[in-house]
Motif scaffolding. Structure first.
Motif, PDB file in Angstrom:
ATOM      1  N   ALA A  23     -22.524 -31.083  36.386  1.00  0.00           N
ATOM      2  CA  ALA A  23     -21.456 -30.789  37.296  1.00  0.00           C
ATOM      3  C   ALA A  23     -22.085 -30.979  38.696  1.00  0.00           C
ATOM      4  O   ALA A  23     -23.180 -30.745  39.157  1.00  0.00           O
ATOM      5  N   GLY A  24     -21.186 -31.452  39.624  1.00  0.00           N
ATOM      6  CA  GLY A  24     -21.454 -31.622  40.938  1.00  0.00           C
ATOM      7  C   GLY A  24     -22.176 -33.106  41.431  1.00  0.00           C
ATOM      8  O   GLY A  24     -22.276 -33.314  42.536  1.00  0.00           O
ATOM      9  N   MET A  25     -22.259 -33.964  40.380  1.00  0.00           N
ATOM     10  CA  MET A  25     -22.730 -35.272  40.651  1.00  0.00           C
ATOM     11  C   MET A  25     -21.524 -36.389  40.612  1.00  0.00           C
ATOM     12  O   MET A  25     -20.892 -36.284  39.329  1.00  0.00           O
ATOM     13  N   ALA A  26     -21.231 -36.995  41.496  1.00  0.00           N
ATOM     14  CA  ALA A  26     -19.976 -37.923  41.305  1.00  0.00           C
ATOM     15  C   ALA A  26     -20.732 -38.970  40.455  1.00  0.00           C
ATOM     16  O   ALA A  26     -21.697 -39.250  40.330  1.00  0.00           O
ATOM     17  N   VAL A  27     -19.437 -39.709  39.928  1.00  0.00           N
ATOM     18  CA  VAL A  27     -19.898 -40.868  38.918  1.00  0.00           C
ATOM     19  C   VAL A  27     -20.451 -41.926  39.490  1.00  0.00           C
ATOM     20  O   VAL A  27     -21.173 -42.790  38.797  1.00  0.00           O
ATOM     21  N   HIS A  28     -19.901 -42.147  41.014  1.00  0.00           N
ATOM     22  CA  HIS A  28     -20.649 -43.218  41.655  1.00  0.00           C
ATOM     23  C   HIS A  28     -20.503 -43.024  43.110  1.00  0.00           C
ATOM     24  O   HIS A  28     -19.796 -41.947  43.465  1.00  0.00           O
ATOM     25  N   GLY A  29     -21.232 -43.780  44.070  1.00  0.00           N
ATOM     26  CA  GLY A  29     -21.303 -43.418  45.207  1.00  0.00           C
ATOM     27  C   GLY A  29     -20.092 -43.812  46.072  1.00  0.00           C
ATOM     28  O   GLY A  29     -19.171 -44.360  45.620  1.00  0.00           O
TER      29      GLY A  29
ATOM     30  N   GLY B 111     -24.143 -42.051  42.990  1.00  0.00           N
ATOM     31  CA  GLY B 111     -23.635 -41.231  42.234  1.00  0.00           C
ATOM     32  C   GLY B 111     -24.475 -41.659  40.921  1.00  0.00           C
ATOM     33  O   GLY B 111     -25.659 -42.035  40.849  1.00  0.00           O
ATOM     34  N   LEU B 112     -23.950 -40.957  39.823  1.00  0.00           N
ATOM     35  CA  LEU B 112     -24.585 -41.227  38.424  1.00  0.00           C
ATOM     36  C   LEU B 112     -24.801 -42.414  37.869  1.00  0.00           C
ATOM     37  O   LEU B 112     -26.049 -43.001  37.599  1.00  0.00           O
ATOM     38  N   ILE B 113     -23.797 -43.544  38.316  1.00  0.00           N
ATOM     39  CA  ILE B 113     -24.066 -44.960  37.904  1.00  0.00           C
ATOM     40  C   ILE B 113     -25.333 -45.728  38.682  1.00  0.00           C
ATOM     41  O   ILE B 113     -26.075 -46.502  38.107  1.00  0.00           O
TER      42      ILE B 113
END
Length: 324
Positions: free
Chosen positions: A108-114, A121-123
């Motif tokens: 939680a709290g991490m976007a999937v991309h910038g 982000g995660l990617i």
């Protein structure tokens, strides 16, 4: 922006690239170029396939020769340092990996991309951890504040196969959410069209709207808390469609929004849950059933609720009885 003058390029479509729409192909080739410009250069005939004009929905075939016009592209953003704690921690969040795909239990709290002020982000984090991977793309998305199972394709053919399963509703996803009040057992599904709105501030809000996109979520009560002074229900939500904020808005529109939802929640309810130590949206992608994109084998993944969410559940179970 790069100072070098962009040149016309010609690209022959490989077997792995075949089957995707020309607009999506161009978005991957011209990173940083807005969709509106992609459609404009296609419409004006600046993009050609086998020397002919095409429409944005044209699907590429193996061997197609694509003319990509000179378009100035934003500089490629540097990847984050893989030694950063948040990035290194992603290595432990990977619950499955093979040559075709990986499955991550997104924190939680991490976007999937910038983007939108976020450096990464995660990617981008996964690309930093897997510098040798030529292809890493999100199969689907989770909101920044939602935790749980997220798929990433390591081959274009895998991405295409998984997208097909999503389109054909051939993939089961189950989320767990803690919602306000006593969820009525008779509400087994919410079938309400959803419309996306962007406020002047740039914030995205979604609401039910008869002119919106068809959206369906199935619900099941998992647990009630008769001994707690806080009126809440733990529900399972299985989205049949995949709209932005779908589960969050579908729970809100029937009067039972998710705990700690800053956009669609109930402030008094959130304050009660804060007193139990909840400091994040209580929405978690717990189970995922798919067919492997290459072998076709049935696969099931499971990511249990993290400790912070489990602690809230334990406190609700032991809760003080409502005053009589």
């Amino acid at each position: 922006m790069s100072d070098s003058q962009p040149q016309v390029r010609f690209h022959q479509i490989s077997a792995d690239e075949a089957g995707q729409r020309i607009d999506n192909f161009l978005l991957s080739q011209l990173k940083g170029v807005p969709k509106s410009m992609i459609y404009r250069i296609v419409r004006k005939g600046e993009v050609r396939v086998n020397k002919k004009r095409i429409k944005p929905e044209y699907r590429l075939c193996e061997g197609d020769d694509v003319r990509i016009p000179p378009v100035r592209v934003a500089e490629k953003q540097a990847l984050p340092n893989p030694k950063l704690d948040k990035i290194a921690g992603l290595e432990h969040a990977i619950i499955y990996e093979d040559d075709a795909m990986l499955v991550v239990n997104k924190p939680a709290g991490m976007a999937v991309h910038g983007g939108s002020g976020l450096n990464y982000g995660l990617i981008e984090g996964l690309r930093a951890l897997r510098p040798q991977a030529k292809f890493l793309e999100l199969v689907h998305r989770l909101d920044r504040d939602t935790s749980g199972l997220l798929m990433v394709a390591k081959k274009r053919s895998a991405l295409r196969a998984l997208h097909e399963q999503l389109r054909d509703k051939d993939m089961d996803k189950t989320y767990v959410a803690l919602v306000f009040g006593s969820w009525p057992g008779k509400i087994k599904k919410v079938d309400q069209p959803l419309q996306k709105n962007t406020l002047q501030s740039g914030e995205r809000l979604v609401r039910t709207d008869s002119d919106g996109k068809a959206s369906l979520t199935r619900f099941k009560v998992r647990e009630r808390y008769p001994d707690s002074a806080i009126s809440a229900t733990l529900v399972e939500a299985s989205p049949v469609t995949g709209r932005t904020h779908q589960i969050r808005v579908h729970t809100q529109c029937v009067g039972h929004p998710i705990a700690m939802d800053s956009k669609y929640g109930v402030r008094g309810f959130d304050e009660q849950l804060k007193s139990l130590g909840l400091d994040r949206l209580f929405l978690h992608a717990e189970r995922l059933s798919i067919r492997h994109p290459i072998s076709g084998e049935s696969m099931q993944f499971h990511a249990p609720l993290d400790n912070s969410l489990q602690q809230v559940i334990l406190k609700l179970r032991k809760g003080v009885k409502q005053p009589t």
